[in-house]
Design a protein around this motif. Structure first.
Motif, PDB file in Angstrom:
ATOM      1  N   SER A  40       0.832  -1.211   0.000  1.00  0.00           N
ATOM      2  CA  SER A  40       0.000   0.000   0.000  1.00  0.00           C
ATOM      3  C   SER A  40       0.863   1.257   0.000  1.00  0.00           C
ATOM      4  CB  SER A  40      -0.928   0.000   1.219  1.00  0.00           C
ATOM      5  OG  SER A  40      -1.795  -1.109   1.188  1.00  0.00           O
ATOM      6  N   PHE A  41       1.928   1.251   0.822  1.00  0.00           N
ATOM      7  CA  PHE A  41       2.804   2.419   0.869  1.00  0.00           C
ATOM      8  C   PHE A  41       3.484   2.645  -0.488  1.00  0.00           C
ATOM      9  CE2 PHE A  41       2.206   2.800   5.304  1.00  0.00           C
ATOM     10  CZ  PHE A  41       2.751   4.011   5.687  1.00  0.00           C
ATOM     11  N   THR A  42       3.916   1.535  -1.097  1.00  0.00           N
ATOM     12  CA  THR A  42       4.570   1.662  -2.405  1.00  0.00           C
ATOM     13  C   THR A  42       3.587   2.155  -3.459  1.00  0.00           C
ATOM     14  OG1 THR A  42       6.015  -0.169  -1.788  1.00  0.00           O
ATOM     15  CG2 THR A  42       5.957   0.439  -4.109  1.00  0.00           C
ATOM     16  N   TRP A  43       2.397   1.565  -3.442  1.00  0.00           N
ATOM     17  CA  TRP A  43       1.395   1.910  -4.451  1.00  0.00           C
ATOM     18  C   TRP A  43       0.876   3.340  -4.274  1.00  0.00           C
ATOM     19  CZ3 TRP A  43      -4.122   2.195  -3.424  1.00  0.00           C
ATOM     20  CH2 TRP A  43      -4.862   2.479  -4.582  1.00  0.00           C
ATOM     21  N   LEU A  44       0.569   3.707  -3.022  1.00  0.00           N
ATOM     22  CA  LEU A  44       0.031   5.047  -2.785  1.00  0.00           C
ATOM     23  C   LEU A  44       1.038   6.137  -3.109  1.00  0.00           C
ATOM     24  CD1 LEU A  44      -1.906   4.423   0.550  1.00  0.00           C
ATOM     25  CD2 LEU A  44      -2.883   4.828  -1.709  1.00  0.00           C
ATOM     26  N   ASN A  45       2.320   5.786  -3.049  1.00  0.00           N
ATOM     27  CA  ASN A  45       3.346   6.774  -3.355  1.00  0.00           C
ATOM     28  C   ASN A  45       3.344   7.156  -4.836  1.00  0.00           C
ATOM     29  OD1 ASN A  45       5.641   8.327  -2.308  1.00  0.00           O
ATOM     30  ND2 ASN A  45       6.846   7.068  -3.705  1.00  0.00           N
ATOM     31  N   PHE A  46       2.844   6.249  -5.684  1.00  0.00           N
ATOM     32  CA  PHE A  46       2.835   6.515  -7.126  1.00  0.00           C
ATOM     33  C   PHE A  46       1.423   6.667  -7.696  1.00  0.00           C
ATOM     34  CE2 PHE A  46       6.673   4.031  -6.205  1.00  0.00           C
ATOM     35  CZ  PHE A  46       7.641   4.878  -6.694  1.00  0.00           C
ATOM     36  N   ASP A  47       0.402   6.286  -6.941  1.00  0.00           N
ATOM     37  CA  ASP A  47      -0.960   6.313  -7.475  1.00  0.00           C
ATOM     38  C   ASP A  47      -1.478   7.734  -7.627  1.00  0.00           C
ATOM     39  OD1 ASP A  47      -3.725   5.463  -8.041  1.00  0.00           O
ATOM     40  OD2 ASP A  47      -4.086   6.272  -6.035  1.00  0.00           O
ATOM     41  N   SER A  48      -2.044   8.013  -8.784  1.00  0.00           N
ATOM     42  CA  SER A  48      -2.704   9.294  -9.018  1.00  0.00           C
ATOM     43  C   SER A  48      -4.092   9.102  -9.616  1.00  0.00           C
ATOM     44  CB  SER A  48      -1.877  10.171  -9.976  1.00  0.00           C
ATOM     45  OG  SER A  48      -0.643  10.506  -9.406  1.00  0.00           O
ATOM     46  N   ASP A  49      -4.437   7.856  -9.957  1.00  0.00           N
ATOM     47  CA  ASP A  49      -5.659   7.613 -10.706  1.00  0.00           C
ATOM     48  C   ASP A  49      -6.810   7.065  -9.861  1.00  0.00           C
ATOM     49  OD1 ASP A  49      -4.309   8.367 -13.038  1.00  0.00           O
ATOM     50  OD2 ASP A  49      -3.500   6.339 -13.267  1.00  0.00           O
ATOM     51  N   ILE A  50      -6.516   6.358  -8.759  1.00  0.00           N
ATOM     52  CA  ILE A  50      -7.586   5.715  -7.994  1.00  0.00           C
ATOM     53  C   ILE A  50      -7.929   6.512  -6.737  1.00  0.00           C
ATOM     54  CG2 ILE A  50      -8.254   3.607  -6.790  1.00  0.00           C
ATOM     55  CD1 ILE A  50      -6.484   2.064  -8.713  1.00  0.00           C
ATOM     56  N   LEU A  51      -6.921   6.757  -5.894  1.00  0.00           N
ATOM     57  CA  LEU A  51      -7.155   7.550  -4.680  1.00  0.00           C
ATOM     58  C   LEU A  51      -6.380   8.861  -4.697  1.00  0.00           C
ATOM     59  CD1 LEU A  51      -7.021   4.703  -1.986  1.00  0.00           C
ATOM     60  CD2 LEU A  51      -9.049   5.786  -2.941  1.00  0.00           C
ATOM     61  N   GLY A  52      -5.179   8.822  -5.218  1.00  0.00           N
ATOM     62  CA  GLY A  52      -4.370  10.035  -5.300  1.00  0.00           C
ATOM     63  C   GLY A  52      -4.016  10.630  -3.958  1.00  0.00           C
ATOM     64  N   ILE A  53      -3.806   9.763  -2.960  1.00  0.00           N
ATOM     65  CA  ILE A  53      -3.504  10.267  -1.617  1.00  0.00           C
ATOM     66  C   ILE A  53      -2.200  11.052  -1.607  1.00  0.00           C
ATOM     67  CG2 ILE A  53      -2.887   9.529   0.724  1.00  0.00           C
ATOM     68  CD1 ILE A  53      -4.928   7.327   0.475  1.00  0.00           C
ATOM     69  N   ASN A  54      -1.236  10.614  -2.402  1.00  0.00           N
ATOM     70  CA  ASN A  54       0.055  11.308  -2.413  1.00  0.00           C
ATOM     71  C   ASN A  54      -0.090  12.766  -2.850  1.00  0.00           C
ATOM     72  OD1 ASN A  54       2.901  11.019  -1.933  1.00  0.00           O
ATOM     73  ND2 ASN A  54       3.197  11.260  -4.130  1.00  0.00           N
ATOM     74  N   ASN A  55      -1.093  13.058  -3.702  1.00  0.00           N
ATOM     75  CA  ASN A  55      -1.319  14.446  -4.113  1.00  0.00           C
ATOM     76  C   ASN A  55      -1.731  15.311  -2.926  1.00  0.00           C
ATOM     77  OD1 ASN A  55      -0.730  13.754  -6.724  1.00  0.00           O
ATOM     78  ND2 ASN A  55      -2.852  13.534  -7.367  1.00  0.00           N
ATOM     79  N   TYR A  56      -2.581  14.749  -2.059  1.00  0.00           N
ATOM     80  CA  TYR A  56      -2.989  15.498  -0.864  1.00  0.00           C
ATOM     81  C   TYR A  56      -1.807  15.708   0.079  1.00  0.00           C
ATOM     82  CZ  TYR A  56      -7.825  14.606  -2.298  1.00  0.00           C
ATOM     83  OH  TYR A  56      -9.014  14.559  -2.989  1.00  0.00           O
ATOM     84  N   LEU A  57      -0.927  14.690   0.169  1.00  0.00           N
ATOM     85  CA  LEU A  57       0.256  14.835   1.020  1.00  0.00           C
ATOM     86  C   LEU A  57       1.173  15.937   0.496  1.00  0.00           C
ATOM     87  CD1 LEU A  57       1.154  11.085   1.727  1.00  0.00           C
ATOM     88  CD2 LEU A  57      -0.061  12.678   3.207  1.00  0.00           C
ATOM     89  N   ILE A  58       1.308  16.018  -0.841  1.00  0.00           N
ATOM     90  CA  ILE A  58       2.098  17.099  -1.430  1.00  0.00           C
ATOM     91  C   ILE A  58       1.467  18.437  -1.109  1.00  0.00           C
ATOM     92  CG2 ILE A  58       2.877  18.111  -3.615  1.00  0.00           C
ATOM     93  CD1 ILE A  58       3.047  15.286  -4.750  1.00  0.00           C
ATOM     94  N   LEU A  59       0.141  18.509  -1.221  1.00  0.00           N
ATOM     95  CA  LEU A  59      -0.575  19.752  -0.957  1.00  0.00           C
ATOM     96  C   LEU A  59      -0.345  20.232   0.478  1.00  0.00           C
ATOM     97  CD1 LEU A  59      -2.608  21.476  -2.701  1.00  0.00           C
ATOM     98  CD2 LEU A  59      -4.409  20.440  -1.325  1.00  0.00           C
ATOM     99  N   LEU A  60      -0.316  19.281   1.436  1.00  0.00           N
ATOM    100  CA  LEU A  60      -0.146  19.627   2.854  1.00  0.00           C
ATOM    101  C   LEU A  60       1.319  19.663   3.280  1.00  0.00           C
ATOM    102  CD1 LEU A  60      -3.014  17.417   4.322  1.00  0.00           C
ATOM    103  CD2 LEU A  60      -3.014  19.908   4.174  1.00  0.00           C
ATOM    104  N   GLY A  61       2.219  19.320   2.369  1.00  0.00           N
ATOM    105  CA  GLY A  61       3.634  19.300   2.723  1.00  0.00           C
ATOM    106  C   GLY A  61       4.024  18.107   3.568  1.00  0.00           C
ATOM    107  N   LEU A  62       3.274  17.003   3.453  1.00  0.00           N
ATOM    108  CA  LEU A  62       3.547  15.808   4.254  1.00  0.00           C
ATOM    109  C   LEU A  62       4.027  14.647   3.383  1.00  0.00           C
ATOM    110  CD1 LEU A  62       0.383  15.892   6.565  1.00  0.00           C
ATOM    111  CD2 LEU A  62       2.676  16.738   7.084  1.00  0.00           C
ATOM    112  N   ASN A  63       4.540  14.952   2.212  1.00  0.00           N
ATOM    113  CA  ASN A  63       4.943  13.900   1.298  1.00  0.00           C
ATOM    114  C   ASN A  63       6.395  13.460   1.477  1.00  0.00           C
ATOM    115  OD1 ASN A  63       5.533  16.583   0.275  1.00  0.00           O
ATOM    116  ND2 ASN A  63       6.387  15.549  -1.515  1.00  0.00           N
ATOM    117  N   GLY A  64       7.119  14.081   2.382  1.00  0.00           N
ATOM    118  CA  GLY A  64       8.531  13.729   2.573  1.00  0.00           C
ATOM    119  C   GLY A  64       8.694  12.442   3.352  1.00  0.00           C
TER     120      GLY A  64
END
Length: 489
Positions: free
Chosen positions: A247-271
């Motif tokens: 899940s961690f690996t997939w969510l780090n690259f997923d943009s089409d199904i949930l796109g959680i990593n995009n929200y982390l980038i938006l909040l500055g929590l993607n590091g």
């Protein structure tokens, strides 16, 4: 003066007076002859020598002490004469009451019954078998009590009492596990297992079929059930751990199904300073449970290395909790106070239609899954650009002759004044030429995180005129506001 002999008994060196040596040597030879036909003779003699070593050690006042004939005689009386093993009652009658009293006095200085955990007959920590030895009750009864109470607590969800029983029983068991020492030394095992530190007791301990509180069929069945259950849990935990990693690996690259990593980038929590603690928080308990269950399946003593690894893992887990709680609290801290301001724009045009569209540079953006207002550009995390579309509403106003655009800006801060400062500095960029209004929403990225500002637009339309909104912008009827009271309904 008496000559002394230095000998090794049970792996320890002792100084014995010559007559004491001869007594003990002849005694051990008679024992070897007695147990010669027993298939367990080697183990029995080894246990006897080890016990004799313990008793001799306890008789010595210091390391350089010498074992006298009286010491050797007392030890022989405690261990027992092999001639009397087959008929102990008859032997005691022949010796008279003085023999029993003398033996009891000799035993008194070496033995006192105490509560220990039995590590040789354990399912978890040896608590139940230790209680069984101490109270002279089959440990299966204790196991059934703990197991029954635990299951009642799990399945009795509808009762206030039963719903808390599992936690109480588990806590009691772990407290007993901590406070009751385990029987490690030979003397501790003597203190735990019975009232008689004689050779008869050694023989009964060695003979599996004669052990009074060990090896019952119920205990064996329980051990098999526990191992099967532990194996199922281990497989489930390993699958869950693999699921977390995937899940961690997939969510780090997923943009089409949930796109959680995009929200982390938006909040500055993607590091990685956020992702690694989150992974440790979720993954370490699974690793710890798997390690403990493997210990249950293949019981081995805890080594210093294992304890150090456990302590390091526990510190990392606690540290990840504190870090994530602090990070979340810091993020929430800046959303305590909300501030809003309004901006009015009068649009003077000779045309009867006002066109509202997004700037061309944003038209190749992709929509965030399940979010109509959130768009992103770029596939790689380092290249991603994110923007939030403003909400738009149209309203006809017969008193107007020109279009009137009202923009509500909302920002957050840890204090009211900081929120107002933030909202006054925020700006929705747009370009207005004649009848064309082009909107340029703020762009956020990995290096430029979201500034906690929202924009909502209300366009008042004069009678007889219209508005045309181009995709992906669209009219949102859920947005309306009452400027008099400075909030939107």
């Amino acid at each position: 003066m008496k000559p002394t002999v230095k000998v090794s008994i049970g792996g320890r060196a002792f100084n014995l007076e010559e007559d004491a040596y001869l007594l003990l040597d002849n005694y051990l030879k008679s024992l070897q002859a007695y147990f010669d036909g027993n298939p367990e003779s080697g183990e029995i003699i080894e246990d006897i020598e080890f016990r004799m070593s313990e008793l001799l050690q306890m008789r010595l006042k210091n390391a350089e002490g010498v074992i006298s004939l009286s010491d050797a005689t007392a030890i022989v009386e405690i261990l027992g004469n092999p001639k009397d093993f087959d008929n102990p009652d008859e032997a005691e009658k022949k010796q008279g009451p003085e023999y029993a009293t003398k033996k009891a006095n000799n035993i008194h200085w070496v033995f006192k019954k105490r509560l220990y955990r039995d590590m040789a007959d354990r399912i978890f920590g040896g608590v139940c078998s230790g209680l069984g030895h101490y109270f002279r009750i089959d440990p299966v009864l204790f196991r059934l009590v703990f197991l029954g109470s635990f299951l009642l607590g799990i399945f009795g969800n509808y009762s206030f009492f039963f719903s808390r029983l599992t936690g109480v029983v588990t806590l009691i068991y772990f407290i007993l596990w901590i406070i009751i020492p385990k029987a490690v030394t030979f003397n501790q095992k003597l203190e735990m297992t019975g009232p008689d530190p004689s050779i008869e007791h050694i023989r009964s301990r060695t003979d599996y079929s004669s052990r009074p509180y060990r090896g019952s069929s119920i205990t064996r069945i329980l051990k098999i059930m526990v191992k099967v259950f532990a194996g199922i849990i281990i497989v489930s935990l390993l699958l869950s751990l693999l699921g977390i990693i995937f899940s961690f690996t997939w969510l780090n690259f997923d943009s089409d199904i949930l796109g959680i990593n995009n929200y982390l980038i938006l909040l500055g929590l993607n590091g990685w300073n956020f992702k690694i603690p989150l992974f440790l928080l979720l993954g370490l308990p699974f690793v710890g449970m798997v390690a403990l269950l493997l210990k249950l399946l293949r019981p081995t003593p805890f080594t210093n290395r294992g304890i150090i690894i456990f302590i390091i893992g526990f510190i990392l887990w606690c540290g990840s909790i504190f870090y994530l709680v602090g990070k979340s609290a810091k993020t929430a801290y800046f959303f305590q106070e909300e501030a809003q301001v309004f901006e009015e724009i009068k649009v003077r045009t000779q045309h009867d239609t006002l066109y509202v569209r997004l700037d061309e540079s944003f038209m190749n953006a992709e929509q965030q899954p399940n979010n109509e207002s959130f768009f992103y550009q770029g596939k790689k995390e380092k290249e991603k650009k994110l923007f939030i579309l403003p909400k738009i509403k149209m309203e006809e106003d017969t008193l107007l002759t020109d279009y009137l655009v009202e923009i509500r800006k909302t920002s957050f801060g840890n204090k009211r004044k900081n929120g107002m400062k933030q909202v006054n500095n925020s700006r929705l960029d747009y370009n207005l030429q004649d009848s064309m209004m082009v909107i340029h929403p703020p762009v956020f990225s990995r290096k430029n995180r979201w500034d906690r500002s929202f924009y909502e637009i209300k366009i008042k339309v004069p009678k007889g005129k219209s508005i045309e909104i181009s995709a992906p912008l669209k009219e949102n009827y859920s947005v309306s506001f009452n400027k008099k009271y400075f909030y939107w309904d």
